[in-house]
Scaffold this motif. Structure first.
Motif, PDB file in Angstrom:
ATOM      1  N   GLU A 140       0.824  -1.209   0.000  1.00  0.00           N
ATOM      2  CA  GLU A 140       0.000   0.000   0.000  1.00  0.00           C
ATOM      3  C   GLU A 140       0.858   1.258   0.000  1.00  0.00           C
ATOM      4  O   GLU A 140       0.573   2.218  -0.706  1.00  0.00           O
ATOM      5  CB  GLU A 140      -0.933   0.016   1.208  1.00  0.00           C
ATOM      6  N   LYS A 141       1.922   1.252   0.802  1.00  0.00           N
ATOM      7  CA  LYS A 141       2.759   2.440   0.930  1.00  0.00           C
ATOM      8  C   LYS A 141       4.229   2.060   0.884  1.00  0.00           C
ATOM      9  O   LYS A 141       4.615   0.978   1.325  1.00  0.00           O
ATOM     10  CB  LYS A 141       2.484   3.148   2.261  1.00  0.00           C
ATOM     11  N   VAL A 142       5.018   2.984   0.342  1.00  0.00           N
ATOM     12  CA  VAL A 142       6.470   2.831   0.349  1.00  0.00           C
ATOM     13  C   VAL A 142       7.039   4.028   1.102  1.00  0.00           C
ATOM     14  O   VAL A 142       6.697   5.172   0.812  1.00  0.00           O
ATOM     15  CB  VAL A 142       7.043   2.779  -1.073  1.00  0.00           C
ATOM     16  N   PHE A 143       7.874   3.744   2.072  1.00  0.00           N
ATOM     17  CA  PHE A 143       8.516   4.788   2.858  1.00  0.00           C
ATOM     18  C   PHE A 143      10.002   4.826   2.497  1.00  0.00           C
ATOM     19  O   PHE A 143      10.603   3.796   2.216  1.00  0.00           O
ATOM     20  CB  PHE A 143       8.361   4.517   4.356  1.00  0.00           C
ATOM     21  N   LEU A 144      10.557   6.017   2.501  1.00  0.00           N
ATOM     22  CA  LEU A 144      11.972   6.189   2.182  1.00  0.00           C
ATOM     23  C   LEU A 144      12.663   6.856   3.353  1.00  0.00           C
ATOM     24  O   LEU A 144      12.248   7.918   3.806  1.00  0.00           O
ATOM     25  CB  LEU A 144      12.130   7.061   0.921  1.00  0.00           C
ATOM     26  N   ASP A 145      13.710   6.209   3.828  1.00  0.00           N
ATOM     27  CA  ASP A 145      14.528   6.770   4.891  1.00  0.00           C
ATOM     28  C   ASP A 145      15.874   7.167   4.272  1.00  0.00           C
ATOM     29  O   ASP A 145      16.525   6.354   3.619  1.00  0.00           O
ATOM     30  CB  ASP A 145      14.730   5.742   6.010  1.00  0.00           C
ATOM     31  N   THR A 146      16.249   8.428   4.461  1.00  0.00           N
ATOM     32  CA  THR A 146      17.479   8.955   3.870  1.00  0.00           C
ATOM     33  C   THR A 146      18.531   9.168   4.943  1.00  0.00           C
ATOM     34  O   THR A 146      18.251   9.749   5.987  1.00  0.00           O
ATOM     35  CB  THR A 146      17.196  10.308   3.172  1.00  0.00           C
TER      36      THR A 146
ATOM     37  N   LYS B  94      16.655  14.118   4.584  1.00  0.00           N
ATOM     38  CA  LYS B  94      17.131  13.347   5.739  1.00  0.00           C
ATOM     39  C   LYS B  94      16.294  13.651   6.988  1.00  0.00           C
ATOM     40  O   LYS B  94      16.074  12.784   7.823  1.00  0.00           O
ATOM     41  CB  LYS B  94      18.603  13.668   5.999  1.00  0.00           C
ATOM     42  N   GLU B  95      15.811  14.876   7.099  1.00  0.00           N
ATOM     43  CA  GLU B  95      15.025  15.287   8.274  1.00  0.00           C
ATOM     44  C   GLU B  95      13.531  14.967   8.149  1.00  0.00           C
ATOM     45  O   GLU B  95      12.800  15.026   9.130  1.00  0.00           O
ATOM     46  CB  GLU B  95      15.199  16.785   8.518  1.00  0.00           C
ATOM     47  N   MET B  96      13.070  14.641   6.951  1.00  0.00           N
ATOM     48  CA  MET B  96      11.646  14.348   6.752  1.00  0.00           C
ATOM     49  C   MET B  96      11.279  12.985   7.328  1.00  0.00           C
ATOM     50  O   MET B  96      12.078  12.053   7.296  1.00  0.00           O
ATOM     51  CB  MET B  96      11.302  14.356   5.250  1.00  0.00           C
ATOM     52  N   SER B  97      10.059  12.890   7.815  1.00  0.00           N
ATOM     53  CA  SER B  97       9.577  11.597   8.287  1.00  0.00           C
ATOM     54  C   SER B  97       9.288  10.702   7.079  1.00  0.00           C
ATOM     55  O   SER B  97       8.933  11.202   6.004  1.00  0.00           O
ATOM     56  CB  SER B  97       8.308  11.771   9.120  1.00  0.00           C
ATOM     57  N   PRO B  98       9.437   9.389   7.219  1.00  0.00           N
ATOM     58  CA  PRO B  98       9.130   8.489   6.104  1.00  0.00           C
ATOM     59  C   PRO B  98       7.693   8.641   5.600  1.00  0.00           C
ATOM     60  O   PRO B  98       7.429   8.499   4.414  1.00  0.00           O
ATOM     61  CB  PRO B  98       9.369   7.098   6.700  1.00  0.00           C
ATOM     62  N   GLU B  99       6.752   8.948   6.488  1.00  0.00           N
ATOM     63  CA  GLU B  99       5.360   9.138   6.088  1.00  0.00           C
ATOM     64  C   GLU B  99       5.219  10.352   5.174  1.00  0.00           C
ATOM     65  O   GLU B  99       4.481  10.323   4.191  1.00  0.00           O
ATOM     66  CB  GLU B  99       4.452   9.288   7.314  1.00  0.00           C
ATOM     67  N   ALA B 100       5.934  11.429   5.499  1.00  0.00           N
ATOM     68  CA  ALA B 100       5.884  12.636   4.664  1.00  0.00           C
ATOM     69  C   ALA B 100       6.499  12.364   3.301  1.00  0.00           C
ATOM     70  O   ALA B 100       5.990  12.837   2.275  1.00  0.00           O
ATOM     71  CB  ALA B 100       6.602  13.789   5.352  1.00  0.00           C
ATOM     72  N   VAL B 101       7.564  11.595   3.260  1.00  0.00           N
ATOM     73  CA  VAL B 101       8.185  11.245   1.984  1.00  0.00           C
ATOM     74  C   VAL B 101       7.208  10.444   1.137  1.00  0.00           C
ATOM     75  O   VAL B 101       7.062  10.689  -0.066  1.00  0.00           O
ATOM     76  CB  VAL B 101       9.496  10.458   2.207  1.00  0.00           C
ATOM     77  N   ASN B 102       6.512   9.487   1.749  1.00  0.00           N
ATOM     78  CA  ASN B 102       5.519   8.705   1.013  1.00  0.00           C
ATOM     79  C   ASN B 102       4.450   9.615   0.425  1.00  0.00           C
ATOM     80  O   ASN B 102       4.075   9.487  -0.730  1.00  0.00           O
ATOM     81  CB  ASN B 102       4.866   7.654   1.920  1.00  0.00           C
ATOM     82  N   GLN B 103       3.967  10.542   1.215  1.00  0.00           N
ATOM     83  CA  GLN B 103       2.895  11.435   0.774  1.00  0.00           C
ATOM     84  C   GLN B 103       3.340  12.323  -0.383  1.00  0.00           C
ATOM     85  O   GLN B 103       2.582  12.545  -1.319  1.00  0.00           O
ATOM     86  CB  GLN B 103       2.413  12.300   1.948  1.00  0.00           C
ATOM     87  N   HIS B 104       4.568  12.818  -0.355  1.00  0.00           N
ATOM     88  CA  HIS B 104       5.041  13.748  -1.379  1.00  0.00           C
ATOM     89  C   HIS B 104       5.618  13.066  -2.613  1.00  0.00           C
ATOM     90  O   HIS B 104       5.564  13.615  -3.712  1.00  0.00           O
ATOM     91  CB  HIS B 104       6.109  14.685  -0.803  1.00  0.00           C
TER      92      HIS B 104
ATOM     93  N   LEU C 148      25.493   8.311   0.217  1.00  0.00           N
ATOM     94  CA  LEU C 148      24.044   8.354   0.405  1.00  0.00           C
ATOM     95  C   LEU C 148      23.490   6.947   0.584  1.00  0.00           C
ATOM     96  O   LEU C 148      23.796   6.047  -0.201  1.00  0.00           O
ATOM     97  CB  LEU C 148      23.385   9.022  -0.805  1.00  0.00           C
ATOM     98  N   ALA C 149      22.675   6.760   1.621  1.00  0.00           N
ATOM     99  CA  ALA C 149      21.981   5.483   1.840  1.00  0.00           C
ATOM    100  C   ALA C 149      20.484   5.747   1.841  1.00  0.00           C
ATOM    101  O   ALA C 149      19.988   6.527   2.663  1.00  0.00           O
ATOM    102  CB  ALA C 149      22.406   4.862   3.172  1.00  0.00           C
ATOM    103  N   TRP C 150      19.794   5.143   0.907  1.00  0.00           N
ATOM    104  CA  TRP C 150      18.332   5.200   0.859  1.00  0.00           C
ATOM    105  C   TRP C 150      17.801   3.837   1.253  1.00  0.00           C
ATOM    106  O   TRP C 150      18.175   2.821   0.665  1.00  0.00           O
ATOM    107  CB  TRP C 150      17.854   5.557  -0.537  1.00  0.00           C
ATOM    108  N   THR C 151      16.927   3.820   2.236  1.00  0.00           N
ATOM    109  CA  THR C 151      16.278   2.578   2.664  1.00  0.00           C
ATOM    110  C   THR C 151      14.802   2.677   2.318  1.00  0.00           C
ATOM    111  O   THR C 151      14.104   3.560   2.817  1.00  0.00           O
ATOM    112  CB  THR C 151      16.455   2.357   4.178  1.00  0.00           C
ATOM    113  N   PHE C 152      14.348   1.781   1.462  1.00  0.00           N
ATOM    114  CA  PHE C 152      12.951   1.727   1.054  1.00  0.00           C
ATOM    115  C   PHE C 152      12.233   0.694   1.919  1.00  0.00           C
ATOM    116  O   PHE C 152      12.680  -0.445   2.015  1.00  0.00           O
ATOM    117  CB  PHE C 152      12.828   1.331  -0.418  1.00  0.00           C
ATOM    118  N   ASN C 153      11.149   1.105   2.553  1.00  0.00           N
ATOM    119  CA  ASN C 153      10.369   0.207   3.401  1.00  0.00           C
ATOM    120  C   ASN C 153       8.953   0.110   2.864  1.00  0.00           C
ATOM    121  O   ASN C 153       8.324   1.131   2.577  1.00  0.00           O
ATOM    122  CB  ASN C 153      10.331   0.731   4.840  1.00  0.00           C
ATOM    123  N   ALA C 154       8.467  -1.105   2.748  1.00  0.00           N
ATOM    124  CA  ALA C 154       7.118  -1.349   2.230  1.00  0.00           C
ATOM    125  C   ALA C 154       6.161  -1.637   3.373  1.00  0.00           C
ATOM    126  O   ALA C 154       6.530  -2.247   4.368  1.00  0.00           O
ATOM    127  CB  ALA C 154       7.138  -2.532   1.262  1.00  0.00           C
TER     128      ALA C 154
END
Length: 195
Positions: free
Chosen positions: A80-86, A129-139, A181-187
Motif C-alpha cells: 500500500e505504501k512505500v517509505f523512504l529513509d534517507t 534526511k530530516e523528513m519523516s518516512p510518512e511525509a516522503v511517502n505522501q510527497h 548516500l543510503a536510501w532505505t525503502f520500506n514497504a
C-alpha cells in the motif's frame, strides 16, 4: 434378615434391573467427519533495481545527474505504501567544511524518463534526511503509485535528478569531498480484509 433389609434389597435390585433394562435399550446413530484447514501468510517483498542508483565523481557546482530505478513488488501481497529513509555521511577531504554538503545536493523526483520536466517533489538531501518516512511517502510515492499502491507482481519506474547547486558564491570547501548516500525503502502492506 429383617423386613427393612429385605425391602431395601428389593428396592435396590429393582432399581438395578431398571437401569440395566433402560441402558440396554437406549441406542442412537452417530457419524463424524474431520476437516483439515491451513492458514498461510503471504509474503511482502519490495525490491529496488539497480541497488546502486548513483555513483558519480568529479562533480562541480551546476552539474546534475539523472538516474532511473525500479520499485518491484516481487511478493504475493500488495504494497500500500512505500517509505523512504534517507541517511548520508560526508567525507570532508581537507577538513575545512563549515557547511553541510547535503544542503547543496538538490533532489528532484520526476514522473518518468519521457517527462523529465515534470517534477513530483524537489528538496535537498539535508531536508530529505530530516523528513519523516510518512511525509516522503505522501510527497513522492503516493503521486506515482496512487491509492492502489504497488500491487503484487508490478513494477514502477522512478526517475530522480541530483543537482549540485551552484549558489553563486565560493564553494571551495567542498572540493575533493564525497557524500555517501543510503536510501532505505520500506514497504507497508495493504489493509487486511475478508478472504
Amino acid at each position: 434378615m429383617g423386613i427393612k433389609k429385605q425391602l431395601g434389597m428389593g428396592v435396590m435390585t429393582a432399581a438395578l434391573g431398571l437401569s440395566l433394562i433402560g441402558g440396554g435399550t437406549f441406542a442412537y446413530f452417530s457419524d463424524s467427519e474431520q476437516t483439515n484447514n491451513t492458514f498461510a501468510a503471504g509474503i511482502l517483498d519490495l525490491s529496488v533495481d539497480p541497488t546502486t542508483i548513483v555513483d558519480v565523481g568529479e562533480l562541480k557546482p551546476g552539474d546534475y545527474v539523472i538516474r532511473d530505478f525500479e520499485l518491484q513488488n516481487t511478493g504475493s501481497l500488495d504494497i500500500e505504501k512505500v517509505f523512504l529513509d534517507t541517511d548520508y555521511s560526508v567525507v570532508d577531504a581537507k577538513g575545512d567544511n563549515t557547511d553541510d554538503f547535503g544542503k547543496y545536493i538538490e533532489v528532484e523526483f520526476l514522473y518518468n524518463a519521457d517527462k523529465l520536466d515534470e517534477v513530483i517533489y524537489k528538496t535537498t538531501l539535508a531536508e530529505l534526511k530530516e523528513m519523516s518516512p510518512e511525509a516522503v511517502n505522501q510527497h513522492i510515492f503516493y503521486p506515482t503509485l496512487g491509492e492502489k499502491g504497488l500491487q503484487s507482481g508490478n513494477i514502477d519506474d522512478l526517475v530522480v535528478k541530483f543537482n549540485f547547486v551552484d549558489n553563486g558564491e565560493d564553494q571551495n570547501e567542498f572540493q575533493g569531498d564525497s557524500l555517501k548516500l543510503a536510501w532505505t525503502f520500506n514497504a507497508q502492506q495493504a489493509t487486511g480484509g475478508e478472504k
